[in-house]
Design an enzyme around this catalytic site. Sequence first.
Site, PDB file in Angstrom:
ATOM      1  N   ARG A 165       0.837  -1.207   0.000  1.00 16.58           N
ATOM      2  CA  ARG A 165       0.000   0.000   0.000  1.00 16.58           C
ATOM      3  C   ARG A 165       0.871   1.257   0.000  1.00 16.58           C
ATOM      4  NH1 ARG A 165      -2.486   2.219   4.506  1.00 16.58           N
ATOM      5  NH2 ARG A 165      -2.564   0.207   5.546  1.00 16.58           N
ATOM      6  N   TYR A 190     -15.372  14.766 -15.654  1.00 14.88           N
ATOM      7  CA  TYR A 190     -15.678  13.338 -15.584  1.00 14.88           C
ATOM      8  C   TYR A 190     -16.712  13.170 -14.462  1.00 14.88           C
ATOM      9  CZ  TYR A 190     -14.962   8.323 -15.246  1.00 14.88           C
ATOM     10  OH  TYR A 190     -15.134   6.965 -15.235  1.00 14.88           O
ATOM     11  N   ASP A 229      -6.989  17.180 -15.114  1.00  8.46           N
ATOM     12  CA  ASP A 229      -7.182  15.794 -15.534  1.00  8.46           C
ATOM     13  C   ASP A 229      -6.741  15.721 -17.000  1.00  8.46           C
ATOM     14  OD1 ASP A 229      -8.181  13.362 -16.501  1.00  8.46           O
ATOM     15  OD2 ASP A 229      -9.940  13.403 -15.188  1.00  8.46           O
ATOM     16  N   LYS A 259      -6.970   4.177 -19.266  1.00 11.30           N
ATOM     17  CA  LYS A 259      -7.273   4.551 -20.643  1.00 11.30           C
ATOM     18  C   LYS A 259      -6.027   4.418 -21.523  1.00 11.30           C
ATOM     19  CE  LYS A 259     -11.185   5.393 -18.651  1.00 11.30           C
ATOM     20  NZ  LYS A 259     -11.614   6.685 -18.155  1.00 11.30           N
TER      21      LYS A 259
HETATM   22  C1  LIG Z   1     -11.951   7.149 -16.889  1.00  8.17           C
HETATM   23  C2  LIG Z   1     -11.698   8.527 -16.452  1.00  8.17           C
HETATM   24  C3  LIG Z   1     -11.485   8.824 -15.100  1.00  8.17           C
HETATM   25  C4  LIG Z   1     -11.588   7.778 -14.010  1.00  8.17           C
HETATM   26  O1  LIG Z   1     -10.609   6.819 -14.132  1.00  8.17           O
HETATM   27  P1  LIG Z   1     -10.758   5.334 -13.491  1.00  8.17           P
HETATM   28  O2  LIG Z   1      -9.451   4.728 -13.815  1.00  8.17           O
HETATM   29  O3  LIG Z   1     -11.927   4.692 -14.161  1.00  8.17           O
HETATM   30  O4  LIG Z   1     -11.003   5.530 -12.042  1.00  8.17           O
HETATM   31  C5  LIG Z   1     -11.221  10.141 -14.765  1.00  8.17           C
HETATM   32  N1  LIG Z   1     -11.171  11.112 -15.686  1.00  8.17           N
HETATM   33  C6  LIG Z   1     -11.370  10.866 -16.993  1.00  8.17           C
HETATM   34  C7  LIG Z   1     -11.294  11.983 -17.962  1.00  8.17           C
HETATM   35  C8  LIG Z   1     -11.646   9.567 -17.427  1.00  8.17           C
HETATM   36  O5  LIG Z   1     -11.852   9.333 -18.716  1.00  8.17           O
END
Ligand SMILES: *Cc1c(COP(=O)(O)O)cnc(C)c1O
Length: 389
Positions: free
Chosen positions: A55, A108, A180, A205
């Site tokens: 962790r 998001y 982000d 992603k």
């Molecule tokens: C998918 C996504 C997230 C969240 O990510 P996870 O790995 O699913 O927790 C946050 N911001 C954007 C722009 C995303 O596409």
Amino acid sequence: MTYHLDTLAIHADYGVTDDKTVAPSINYSAVFRADSPEEFIEMSEVPQHPRNYTRYGNPGHERIKAILAEFEGTETALVMGSGMGAISSSILSFVKAGDHVIGQTRHYMSTSRILDEMLRSFGVEITLVDQADAQAFIDAIRPNTRLITLETPSNPMLAITDIEAVTRVAREKGILTLADNTLATPFNQRPHDLGVDIVVQSATKYLGGHHDLTAGVVCTSKELAARIWKTHITLGSVLSPMDSWLLLRGLRTFPMRMNRVNQNGLSLAQTLEAHPKVQRVLYPGLASHPQHELAKRQMKGFGGIVSFMIDGDYDTASRFVSLLKLPVNAPSLGGVDSLVIHAAAMWAGTLTPEQMKTAGIPVNLVRYAIGIEHSDDINADILQALDQL
Ligand SMILES: *Cc1c(COP(=O)(O)O)cnc(C)c1O
């Protein structure tokens, strides 16, 4: 010597761990042993020690951190068990009751929930502004503003935030900024170079790139990372050893994949724009995008999300998606396979019709998340489906 992204993806983690293997090992231990009392003290005292307790850190995490800090041009990086782990740990590290946070009306969805529901319930003041209006962020600043959250391009409407215009003022006033960077990725956009303090990403992603893992990354200064790490180990969004190994594997081809994704995205957007059965295409790389000039200024490429309105209603868009043969009808984005969704259908379960209206998601909107298939095949498939409408 400074390397290109393609080279960093392969070499930035060399020598970070001393296992002497060429390919990284999967370190499937939750706990690591000390060989002396001195080593035990070191393991316990050094934050983010890669060999203490998973962790807190793991050798696989160390390798990813080394690559991602180079990608984003930051002092250091942290890895989490998901993008939301990265976003929640970062936001919760810096705001407390009585503070004010400025965010975008389009974030998001889970990020919106942190701001609009969670933080509000904790006594934090929130202002959400139209991201296409840089002045709106500045006008919203109050004496107690602590943090501004940015996300560009937004999903699925591909609106662009002028990162530099916001960070310039935020820096002057000592307000932290968080961006982000999931949709653009560091291949196309480096928010830290544009003044952002904390860059977060869902590595689920494009960074992972194969739809087979869940992970998150925070890229920032050592000072801010130390605080975020404390929140992170408290909240416990840990990246598993298997997923960190898969992420490392995905990162090796990330620049190559993004190159193809950018080409495929632009080509699809142009194909759609030329078709009479498509009302409108939203893609920052098209001259018709209302913020194309801004996108060109802060992005090197425009990515793989192409949103478009089919000429017709909810049912037409739904039928169009079912006529496509190549992309998989699934949420998410950023992997090798192309995915497609009828946006109104995806968000219908979680957003009320009112919220859909506020979010500005039209009923005939289709979001295509492009993969690395051949562009000619993707475009031919789109055309055969449009011809059947
Ligand atoms: C998918 C996504 C997230 C969240 O990510 P996870 O790995 O699913 O927790 C946050 N911001 C954007 C722009 C995303 O596409």
